[in-house]
Scaffold this motif. Sequence first.
Motif, mmCIF file in Angstrom:
data_model
loop_
_atom_site.group_PDB
_atom_site.id
_atom_site.type_symbol
_atom_site.label_atom_id
_atom_site.label_comp_id
_atom_site.label_asym_id
_atom_site.label_seq_id
_atom_site.Cartn_x
_atom_site.Cartn_y
_atom_site.Cartn_z
ATOM 1 N N ILE A 104 61.860 -11.140 24.507
ATOM 2 C CA ILE A 104 60.661 -11.747 23.896
ATOM 3 C C ILE A 104 59.675 -12.178 24.979
ATOM 4 O O ILE A 104 58.467 -11.946 24.857
ATOM 5 C CB ILE A 104 61.060 -12.926 22.988
ATOM 6 C CG1 ILE A 104 61.780 -12.400 21.741
ATOM 7 C CG2 ILE A 104 59.845 -13.758 22.594
ATOM 8 C CD1 ILE A 104 62.421 -13.469 20.894
ATOM 9 N N VAL A 105 60.172 -12.799 26.026
ATOM 10 C CA VAL A 105 59.292 -13.216 27.130
ATOM 11 C C VAL A 105 58.623 -11.997 27.750
ATOM 12 O O VAL A 105 57.429 -12.034 28.077
ATOM 13 C CB VAL A 105 60.083 -14.022 28.189
ATOM 14 C CG1 VAL A 105 59.292 -14.197 29.464
ATOM 15 C CG2 VAL A 105 60.475 -15.377 27.619
ATOM 16 N N ASN A 106 59.358 -10.907 27.880
ATOM 17 C CA ASN A 106 58.787 -9.677 28.434
ATOM 18 C C ASN A 106 57.652 -9.148 27.547
ATOM 19 O O ASN A 106 56.596 -8.760 28.048
ATOM 20 C CB ASN A 106 59.885 -8.622 28.596
ATOM 21 C CG ASN A 106 59.401 -7.394 29.315
ATOM 22 O OD1 ASN A 106 58.510 -7.449 30.147
ATOM 23 N ND2 ASN A 106 60.015 -6.275 28.994
ATOM 24 N N VAL A 107 57.866 -9.145 26.232
ATOM 25 C CA VAL A 107 56.814 -8.696 25.305
ATOM 26 C C VAL A 107 55.593 -9.605 25.417
ATOM 27 O O VAL A 107 54.447 -9.128 25.468
ATOM 28 C CB VAL A 107 57.343 -8.674 23.849
ATOM 29 C CG1 VAL A 107 56.207 -8.490 22.852
ATOM 30 C CG2 VAL A 107 58.372 -7.578 23.674
ATOM 31 N N LEU A 108 55.809 -10.905 25.493
ATOM 32 C CA LEU A 108 54.691 -11.843 25.607
ATOM 33 C C LEU A 108 53.922 -11.663 26.910
ATOM 34 O O LEU A 108 52.681 -11.715 26.924
ATOM 35 C CB LEU A 108 55.197 -13.284 25.469
ATOM 36 C CG LEU A 108 55.738 -13.657 24.086
ATOM 37 C CD1 LEU A 108 56.338 -15.052 24.112
ATOM 38 C CD2 LEU A 108 54.653 -13.548 23.030
ATOM 39 N N ASN A 109 54.641 -11.427 28.005
ATOM 40 C CA ASN A 109 53.979 -11.198 29.296
ATOM 41 C C ASN A 109 53.143 -9.926 29.271
ATOM 42 O O ASN A 109 52.021 -9.900 29.786
ATOM 43 C CB ASN A 109 54.998 -11.143 30.432
ATOM 44 C CG ASN A 109 55.555 -12.509 30.762
ATOM 45 O OD1 ASN A 109 54.946 -13.533 30.463
ATOM 46 N ND2 ASN A 109 56.731 -12.525 31.366
ATOM 47 N N GLN A 110 53.692 -8.875 28.685
ATOM 48 C CA GLN A 110 52.938 -7.622 28.587
ATOM 49 C C GLN A 110 51.693 -7.805 27.721
ATOM 50 O O GLN A 110 50.626 -7.285 28.033
ATOM 51 C CB GLN A 110 53.817 -6.513 28.013
ATOM 52 C CG GLN A 110 54.893 -6.038 28.950
ATOM 53 C CD GLN A 110 55.831 -5.042 28.284
ATOM 54 O OE1 GLN A 110 55.726 -4.747 27.103
ATOM 55 N NE2 GLN A 110 56.769 -4.528 29.071
ATOM 56 N N THR A 111 51.830 -8.552 26.638
ATOM 57 C CA THR A 111 50.693 -8.803 25.750
ATOM 58 C C THR A 111 49.642 -9.652 26.442
ATOM 59 O O THR A 111 48.443 -9.365 26.354
ATOM 60 C CB THR A 111 51.170 -9.502 24.465
ATOM 61 O OG1 THR A 111 52.170 -8.690 23.848
ATOM 62 C CG2 THR A 111 50.031 -9.722 23.503
ATOM 63 N N HIS A 112 50.077 -10.668 27.147
ATOM 64 C CA HIS A 112 49.146 -11.555 27.858
ATOM 65 C C HIS A 112 48.326 -10.776 28.883
ATOM 66 O O HIS A 112 47.123 -11.002 29.034
ATOM 67 C CB HIS A 112 49.926 -12.683 28.539
ATOM 68 C CG HIS A 112 49.033 -13.659 29.222
ATOM 69 N ND1 HIS A 112 48.753 -13.590 30.563
ATOM 70 C CD2 HIS A 112 48.334 -14.728 28.744
ATOM 71 C CE1 HIS A 112 47.928 -14.565 30.890
ATOM 72 N NE2 HIS A 112 47.654 -15.273 29.808
ATOM 73 N N ALA A 113 48.954 -9.838 29.571
ATOM 74 C CA ALA A 113 48.248 -9.045 30.590
ATOM 75 C C ALA A 113 47.148 -8.182 29.959
ATOM 76 O O ALA A 113 46.137 -7.907 30.602
ATOM 77 C CB ALA A 113 49.238 -8.163 31.340
#
Length: 173
Positions: A104-113
């Motif tokens: 989930i953190v990985n998905v959020l980081n990718q989305t934030h970028a």
Amino acid sequence: HSKRSELLALYLITQNNKKSFQLLGLMEPDHFLFDATKSAFQRYIKLMSTKSIQLDWDSLCEDPALDPAHREILQSFDKSSVSSKVNVKNLYTNLENYRLGRAIVNVLNQTHAKFADKFDAVQIADEMADGLLKARTKSNEQKVFHIGNGNNTAEIVKNILDQDAKLPVIPTG
């Protein structure tokens, strides 16, 4: 994240008993965050799948294919602290929750970028949905084709033929 839980899972897998086989059937490399435990798990799986060798804990700790620093980490695990009544289900649940949290953190980081520049909200929403779906499901699930009584072969063949019908046909004369 719990290095001790990862080491405990590895230790239990190498015991070659009923609990170890139950745990091994549930585990995948994504359950391990730390390089030492991930590489040791991948080595164990590789030896089992290619050479049908089941390493015990001491053999895994001394495996020359592992990085020396990783072997040190494995050797530092205190086997004597492992209770004979380890609850494999709770251990797996904890590791699965850690894996899910990292995904989930990985998905959020990718989305934030992607919000840094101009963005397409629909595309980002679709990518987030796909990422969260992948996080929720195991990445190593495989399709099973059942042959025999109550099989699904007719459906599989129909899907294959239907897919072939959708391919572009170029008349060659």
